[in-house]
Motif scaffolding. Structure first.
Motif, PDB file in Angstrom:
ATOM      1  N   ALA A  45      -1.015  10.115  15.765  1.00 38.20           N
ATOM      2  CA  ALA A  45       0.060  11.106  15.686  1.00 38.20           C
ATOM      3  C   ALA A  45       0.329  11.707  17.060  1.00 38.20           C
ATOM      4  CB  ALA A  45      -0.304  12.196  14.692  1.00 38.20           C
ATOM      5  N   LYS A  46      -0.724  11.941  17.841  1.00 37.35           N
ATOM      6  CA  LYS A  46      -0.542  12.473  19.201  1.00 37.35           C
ATOM      7  C   LYS A  46       0.174  11.457  20.090  1.00 37.35           C
ATOM      8  CE  LYS A  46      -4.546  15.506  19.121  1.00 37.35           C
ATOM      9  NZ  LYS A  46      -5.884  15.768  19.680  1.00 37.35           N
ATOM     10  N   VAL A  47      -0.174  10.181  19.939  1.00 37.47           N
ATOM     11  CA  VAL A  47       0.492   9.131  20.728  1.00 37.47           C
ATOM     12  C   VAL A  47       1.970   9.052  20.353  1.00 37.47           C
ATOM     13  CG1 VAL A  47       0.606   6.626  21.099  1.00 37.47           C
ATOM     14  CG2 VAL A  47      -1.589   7.798  21.157  1.00 37.47           C
ATOM     15  N   ASP A  48       2.260   9.126  19.059  1.00 36.40           N
ATOM     16  CA  ASP A  48       3.654   9.096  18.620  1.00 36.40           C
ATOM     17  C   ASP A  48       4.432  10.287  19.175  1.00 36.40           C
ATOM     18  OD1 ASP A  48       3.168   6.784  17.225  1.00 36.40           O
ATOM     19  OD2 ASP A  48       2.944   7.785  15.272  1.00 36.40           O
ATOM     20  N   ALA A  49       3.820  11.472  19.170  1.00 39.35           N
ATOM     21  CA  ALA A  49       4.484  12.657  19.722  1.00 39.35           C
ATOM     22  C   ALA A  49       4.717  12.503  21.216  1.00 39.35           C
ATOM     23  CB  ALA A  49       3.653  13.901  19.439  1.00 39.35           C
ATOM     24  N   CYS A  53       8.326  12.444  23.085  1.00 33.75           N
ATOM     25  CA  CYS A  53       8.608  13.369  24.176  1.00 33.75           C
ATOM     26  C   CYS A  53       9.146  12.623  25.404  1.00 33.75           C
ATOM     27  CB  CYS A  53       7.336  14.140  24.534  1.00 33.75           C
ATOM     28  SG  CYS A  53       7.539  15.348  25.850  1.00 33.75           S
ATOM     29  N   VAL A  54       8.511  11.498  25.737  1.00 33.98           N
ATOM     30  CA  VAL A  54       8.960  10.711  26.888  1.00 33.98           C
ATOM     31  C   VAL A  54      10.372  10.178  26.661  1.00 33.98           C
ATOM     32  CG1 VAL A  54       8.533   8.567  28.162  1.00 33.98           C
ATOM     33  CG2 VAL A  54       6.649  10.120  27.670  1.00 33.98           C
ATOM     34  N   SER A  55      10.643   9.688  25.460  1.00 32.40           N
ATOM     35  CA  SER A  55      11.981   9.147  25.188  1.00 32.40           C
ATOM     36  C   SER A  55      13.033  10.252  25.198  1.00 32.40           C
ATOM     37  CB  SER A  55      11.993   8.393  23.868  1.00 32.40           C
ATOM     38  OG  SER A  55      11.781   9.285  22.793  1.00 32.40           O
ATOM     39  N   MET A  56      12.686  11.452  24.721  1.00 32.79           N
ATOM     40  CA  MET A  56      13.646  12.565  24.763  1.00 32.79           C
ATOM     41  C   MET A  56      13.919  12.999  26.199  1.00 32.79           C
ATOM     42  SD  MET A  56      12.801  14.868  21.341  1.00 32.79           S
ATOM     43  CE  MET A  56      11.643  15.862  22.179  1.00 32.79           C
ATOM     44  N   THR A  85       2.283  15.420  27.475  1.00 30.25           N
ATOM     45  CA  THR A  85       0.873  15.173  27.798  1.00 30.25           C
ATOM     46  C   THR A  85       0.414  13.895  27.116  1.00 30.25           C
ATOM     47  OG1 THR A  85       0.199  16.575  25.962  1.00 30.25           O
ATOM     48  CG2 THR A  85       0.304  17.604  28.111  1.00 30.25           C
ATOM     49  N   ASP A  86      -0.116  12.991  27.919  1.00 27.15           N
ATOM     50  CA  ASP A  86      -0.606  11.714  27.417  1.00 27.15           C
ATOM     51  C   ASP A  86      -1.965  11.929  26.738  1.00 27.15           C
ATOM     52  OD1 ASP A  86      -1.061   9.077  26.889  1.00 27.15           O
ATOM     53  OD2 ASP A  86      -1.384   8.483  28.975  1.00 27.15           O
ATOM     54  N   PRO A  87      -2.128  11.507  25.470  1.00 23.96           N
ATOM     55  CA  PRO A  87      -3.405  11.721  24.799  1.00 23.96           C
ATOM     56  C   PRO A  87      -4.520  10.796  25.286  1.00 23.96           C
ATOM     57  CG  PRO A  87      -1.919  10.568  23.340  1.00 23.96           C
ATOM     58  CD  PRO A  87      -1.135  10.931  24.563  1.00 23.96           C
TER      59      PRO A  87
END
Length: 128
Positions: A45-49, A53-56, A85-87
């Motif tokens: 879930a953190k990776v997906d977030a 964030c990067v795509s936005m 923030t990269d997990p």
């Protein structure tokens, strides 16, 4: 015809009331696997977030770049946005059992009595 339908209905009713045996209690290994799976799901879930964030950020920068080239006046509101923030890579450390963590009482035997002299059931005098 009606009898066979009635028999099937009664059979289905009895089958619905049958009790299934309780599932066995989970073992320590099963609990550990479940905890690891939960940790992996939270990490995913953190990776997906992070990817969202990067795509936005990429879409916003593209919008501001094209808006500036077409002559629109746009004020980028990036001051309040937190950085992505990269997990990192998935790393799971299994927690120690309570016995290994030192959560129980010390191994040494009591040598002296407790520090108070009053018995446990004694009442204290009321203050005036």
């Amino acid at each position: 015809m009606k009898r066979s339908l009635l028999c099937l209905t009664l059979l289905a009713a009895f089958a619905a009331h049958a009790k299934l045996p309780a599932p066995p209690a989970p073992t320590e290994e099963a609990k550990a696997k479940a905890a690891e799976a939960a940790a992996k799901t939270a990490w995913a879930a953190k990776v997906d977030a992070y990817k969202l964030c990067v795509s936005m950020d990429k879409a916003a920068s593209n919008y501001f770049k094209t808006a500036a080239s077409t002559g629109k006046s746009v004020n980028p509101a990036t001051a309040g946005a937190p950085a992505c923030t990269d997990p990192g890579a998935f790393a799971y450390v299994a927690p120690k059992p309570a016995e290994a963590a030192g959560a129980h009482s010390p191994a040494a035997t009591a040598v002296s009595p407790p520090s108070t002299q009053a018995p446990a059931g004694a009442t204290t005098p009321a203050k005036k």
